[in-house]
Scaffold this motif. Structure first.
Motif, short mmCIF file in Angstrom:
data_model
loop_
_atom_site.label_atom_id
_atom_site.label_comp_id
_atom_site.label_asym_id
_atom_site.label_seq_id
_atom_site.Cartn_x
_atom_site.Cartn_y
_atom_site.Cartn_z
N CYS A 154 0.85 -1.18 0.00
CA CYS A 154 0.00 0.00 0.00
C CYS A 154 0.88 1.23 0.00
O CYS A 154 2.06 1.16 0.35
N ALA A 155 0.32 2.36 -0.43
CA ALA A 155 1.01 3.65 -0.38
C ALA A 155 0.06 4.68 0.19
O ALA A 155 -1.14 4.42 0.36
N LEU A 156 0.58 5.85 0.49
CA LEU A 156 -0.24 6.90 1.09
C LEU A 156 -1.09 7.64 0.07
O LEU A 156 -2.03 8.34 0.45
N ALA A 157 -0.79 7.49 -1.22
CA ALA A 157 -1.52 8.20 -2.26
C ALA A 157 -3.01 7.89 -2.21
O ALA A 157 -3.42 6.74 -2.02
N GLU A 158 -3.82 8.92 -2.36
CA GLU A 158 -5.27 8.75 -2.33
C GLU A 158 -5.72 7.77 -3.41
O GLU A 158 -6.63 6.96 -3.18
N ALA A 159 -5.08 7.82 -4.58
CA ALA A 159 -5.45 6.91 -5.67
C ALA A 159 -5.20 5.46 -5.28
O ALA A 159 -5.96 4.56 -5.68
N CYS A 160 -4.16 5.22 -4.50
CA CYS A 160 -3.87 3.86 -4.03
C CYS A 160 -4.97 3.37 -3.09
O CYS A 160 -5.46 2.25 -3.23
N HIS A 161 -5.37 4.21 -2.15
CA HIS A 161 -6.42 3.82 -1.20
C HIS A 161 -7.75 3.61 -1.93
O HIS A 161 -8.52 2.70 -1.58
N GLU A 192 7.29 0.16 12.92
CA GLU A 192 6.76 1.50 12.72
C GLU A 192 7.81 2.41 12.08
O GLU A 192 9.00 2.33 12.38
N GLY A 193 7.36 3.28 11.20
CA GLY A 193 8.25 4.24 10.58
C GLY A 193 7.45 5.38 9.98
O GLY A 193 6.29 5.60 10.34
N CYS A 236 4.09 -4.95 3.70
CA CYS A 236 4.88 -3.72 3.84
C CYS A 236 4.28 -2.59 3.03
O CYS A 236 4.03 -2.74 1.83
N GLY A 237 4.04 -1.46 3.68
CA GLY A 237 3.50 -0.29 3.00
C GLY A 237 4.56 0.77 2.81
O GLY A 237 5.75 0.46 2.71
N GLU A 238 4.14 2.02 2.81
CA GLU A 238 5.07 3.12 2.62
C GLU A 238 5.71 3.56 3.94
O GLU A 238 6.81 4.11 3.95
N GLN A 293 -4.39 -0.34 4.40
CA GLN A 293 -4.37 1.13 4.38
C GLN A 293 -3.70 1.73 5.61
O GLN A 293 -3.27 2.88 5.58
N SER A 294 -3.55 0.96 6.67
CA SER A 294 -2.88 1.44 7.87
C SER A 294 -1.36 1.43 7.74
O SER A 294 -0.65 1.95 8.59
#
Length: 310
Positions: free
Chosen positions: A9-16, A41-42, A275-277, A308-309
């Motif tokens: 996942c990424a923080l981009a709105e399009a990704c969510h 956490e990061g 693993c996300g962003e 998304q978290s």
């Protein structure tokens, strides 16, 4: 079985938005019988992205943010003995000059073959050797540099820099000034080099710079035989091609996630690291009694919310 999935996942709105519309029944079934055992956490500004932190932990490699010695690790896998030298990974790259920033494209987009990569490395090697750096070839997109100054130089992973302003990811470190000068000198040398002329004739991007990362001294690494790292989500996420990223999730559902679910049904212990962003989360098959599993299941996040978290 330990399945590690970068770029989940990424923080981009399009990704969510894409994730909200994505049906992931296999992941849902898999997570229904799993419990969180570890969370890294990061934030999105760390030099080391979550998937690299998770992989380093699995291999037994240690280091501060941007200081895991990936160059020495990959050099060994490429048949280079690191010895007691400090190594850095040089990734040949194309830097795109925009109106207000210089960004780096995905090195995989260069479509470099071994012959061209070696030719380019040969063309630039004297720039590094004049500064006392030793260079070695590992693979088309993996060159290596050895020098004592690389022992404690923090650097950003190429995955952090792709598609972004390179200036924002240059470390605030005295040694970084030399790195930046070498980048400028490589750019000037390759601007008119015949290898890029030939590449242009074939419609390929010019190689006009490099990115330095993974610096440090070699460390012993354990190679878990059950570890599977699946990077098929990478290309779609880093290029913002969310349709391709969604298709990659569907491929994961049909492949590695289905295999993990089958292993879980056979009674095998399964570990899944997503693993996300910013963060990474590891889950394992919950082997507690049915009552403990049922009561804890009520507090678990749905797959989309969990992703998304990250």
């Amino acid at each position: 079985m330990h399945l590690l999935i970068p770029h989940a996942c990424a923080l981009a709105e399009a990704c969510h938005h894409t994730l909200s519309d994505l049906d992931l029944p296999v992941l849902s079934q898999l997570l229904a019988r799993m419990a969180v055992v570890e969370r890294s956490e990061g934030d999105e500004y760390s030099y080391s992205p979550p998937h690299e932190r998770a992989l380093a932990a699995a291999l037994g490699l240690a280091g501060p943010d941007g200081g895991v010695p990936w160059a020495a690790y990959w050099a060994q896998r490429d048949g280079i003995a690191p010895g007691d030298l400090a190594w850095g990974l040089l990734t040949p790259a194309h830097w795109h000059v925009g109106t207000d920033q210089v960004s780096m494209l995905d090195p995989q987009a260069l479509q470099l073959d071994a012959a061209q990569s070696r030719e380019i490395l040969e063309a630039v090697h004297f720039l590094f050797e004049s500064e006392g750096w030793a260079l070695a070839y590992g693979a088309p997109t993996r060159w290596y540099a050895a020098h004592e100054s690389l022992a404690d130089l923090p650097t950003a992973s190429p995955d952090r820099v792709i598609g972004r302003n390179v200036d924002a990811w240059m470390p605030d470190h005295p040694q970084a000034r030399l790195v930046r000068r070498l980048q400028n000198e490589v750019q000037m040398l390759l601007y008119t080099h015949e290898v890029n002329d030939r590449r242009a004739e074939r419609g390929l991007l010019p190689v006009n710079s490099f990115w330095l990362s993974g610096c440090g001294l070699a460390q012993p690494a354990a190679e878990p035989p059950d570890l599977v790292v699946d990077e098929r989500l990478r290309a779609g996420l880093l290029t913002g091609d969310w349709a391709a990223w969604a298709d990659a999730w569907r491929e994961l559902e049909r492949g590695p996630l289905a295999d993990a679910l089958a292993a879980q049904h056979r009674g095998e212990r399964v570990r899944l690291t997503l693993c996300g962003e910013r963060h990474a989360v590891s889950l394992e098959t919950d082997t507690r009694g049915w009552w403990a599993r049922w009561t804890s299941r009520r507090s678990r996040q749905a797959p989309v919310a969990l992703l998304q978290s990250l």
